[in-house]
Design a protein around this motif. Structure first.
Motif: not given
Length: 94
Positions: A1-24
């Motif tokens: 897997m591309n390192p850039t894509i892997k880093r982006t996925l890790n940032q998303w997984r470790n980020g506040p995605y529940i908060t972003y989902s509620l805002i959406a």
């Protein structure tokens, strides 16, 4: 897997995605209510408490979270959710 894509996925997984989902979700509901006033969510009893007791419509406890009365109400709630949601997810997890 591309390192850039892997880093982006890790940032998303470790980020506040529940908060972003509620805002959406609240943004979508606000835009629908603003652009399609014929929906009349508030007027159709979305937040009417006796329906919970008499008709067991427990979803009415959740729907008021996503309804806002005006742009300033929406903006202030979104800003507060953004900053506090990030802190809560950092402390307690998703």
């Amino acid at each position: 897997m591309n390192p850039t894509i892997k880093r982006t996925l890790n940032q998303w997984r470790n980020g506040p995605y529940i908060t972003y989902s509620l805002i959406a979700i609240q943004t979508i509901v606000f835009l629908l209510n603003y652009l399609l006033p014929s929906l009349q969510l508030q007027e159709k009893g979305v937040m009417f408490g006796p329906f919970v007791a008499y008709y067991h419509q427990y979803w009415r406890f959740i729907t008021p979270i996503f309804l806002h009365f005006g742009l300033s109400h929406y903006a202030i709630n979104t800003i507060v959710l953004y900053f506090i949601g990030q802190q809560v997810e950092a402390l307690y997890g998703h």
